[in-house]
Design a protein around this motif. Structure first.
Motif, mmCIF file in Angstrom:
data_model
loop_
_atom_site.group_PDB
_atom_site.id
_atom_site.type_symbol
_atom_site.label_atom_id
_atom_site.label_comp_id
_atom_site.label_asym_id
_atom_site.label_seq_id
_atom_site.Cartn_x
_atom_site.Cartn_y
_atom_site.Cartn_z
ATOM 1 N N ASN A 40 0.742 -1.164 0.126
ATOM 2 C CA ASN A 40 -0.401 -0.034 0.369
ATOM 3 C C ASN A 40 0.955 1.577 -0.234
ATOM 4 O OD1 ASN A 40 -2.517 0.579 -0.133
ATOM 5 N ND2 ASN A 40 -2.136 1.214 1.950
ATOM 6 N N TRP A 221 -6.763 -6.582 5.571
ATOM 7 C CA TRP A 221 -6.272 -6.172 3.853
ATOM 8 C C TRP A 221 -5.320 -7.233 3.638
ATOM 9 C CZ3 TRP A 221 -6.022 -0.134 5.315
ATOM 10 C CH2 TRP A 221 -7.284 -0.061 5.551
ATOM 11 N N GLN A 225 -5.269 -9.577 -0.028
ATOM 12 C CA GLN A 225 -4.234 -9.172 -0.864
ATOM 13 C C GLN A 225 -4.227 -9.642 -2.788
ATOM 14 O OE1 GLN A 225 -1.256 -7.245 0.851
ATOM 15 N NE2 GLN A 225 0.628 -7.564 -1.095
#
Length: 232
Positions: A40, A221, A225
């Motif tokens: 990210n 998250w 991924q």
């Protein structure tokens, strides 16, 4: 100044064995949210990586894991099975994502299985302590360190090193970092451990635990991924 307790060569070797990357417990299968943080763009270089690990070490490990190792040691010292089980359940409840919970329980189970299979290590007096329970790696680690006759500060120091080493190794692959950058990170991050351990051992029961939204969300998250090197 009170002299530090003397560590025998055998105790040092047992500590190194317990903290070794070669210990087959699966610790290096997990990135603890670091893989998503890199994907990210939160971690892009050595400085941002150091900040990520430093914050998690100070606000999570020193606020939760290290104080609970202290209490697990106290329970083992007096043979208080109920207290040991209570703090094991407490640390398990502190894992805020599936990935963090999975890594803690998988590593705990693997370490207990390994200890029961070692020829020259007798864990029999404690083998039934966590039977039928979800065993945190923190609890399994504390049990092994205690049985290895390591004092509390050595055990906590080794635990810090295990976390730092795991995170830097993951960052070396993901950010990526060069080998010299990684070694510099290991030096700088480990410099803070003595002060963090001292602070952790002053944490009261009611103050154990912390919430780090950035770590929790990155870990959660990571489960979805697209491309991953590490488990979740």
């Amino acid at each position: 100044m009170k002299p530090a307790p003397q560590t025998s060569p055998l105790q040092l070797q047992r500590l190194l064995q317990l903290c070794s990357a070669n210990l087959p417990v699966g610790g290096f299968s997990f990135s603890q949210g670091l893989e998503f943080a890199t994907e990210n763009g939160w971690l892009t270089d050595s400085a941002s990586t150091e900040s990520w690990i430093e914050v998690n070490l100070a606000e999570s490990i020193a606020q939760t894991d290290l104080p609970i190792i202290n209490r697990l040691y106290k329970a083992l010292n007096v043979g208080d099975t109920k207290a040991f089980i209570y703090w094991n359940e407490h640390i398990v409840a502190c894992r805020e994502s599936h990935e963090l919970l999975l890594s803690d329980l998988a590593m705990g189970k693997a370490l207990m299985r390994l200890m029961n299979q070692l020829d020259d290590f007798n864990i029999t007096p404690y083998s039934g302590l966590l039977e039928g329970l979800d065993c945190s790696f923190v609890s399994a680690y504390s049990l092994c360190a205690f049985t290895f006759n390591l004092d509390l500060l050595l055990a906590q120091s080794g635990y810090c090193w295990t976390y730092i080493d795991n995170q830097v190794a993951a960052a070396t692959k993901l950010v990526p970092l060069g080998q010299t950058q990684a070694q510099n990170l290991l030096f700088r991050l480990s410099n803070n451990c003595e002060a963090l351990i001292a602070r952790a051992n002053d944490v009261s029961d009611n103050d154990i635990g912390n919430s780090l939204p950035h770590l929790t969300m990155a870990s959660a998250w990571h489960e979805s991924q697209y491309s991953r090197l590490f488990r979740s």
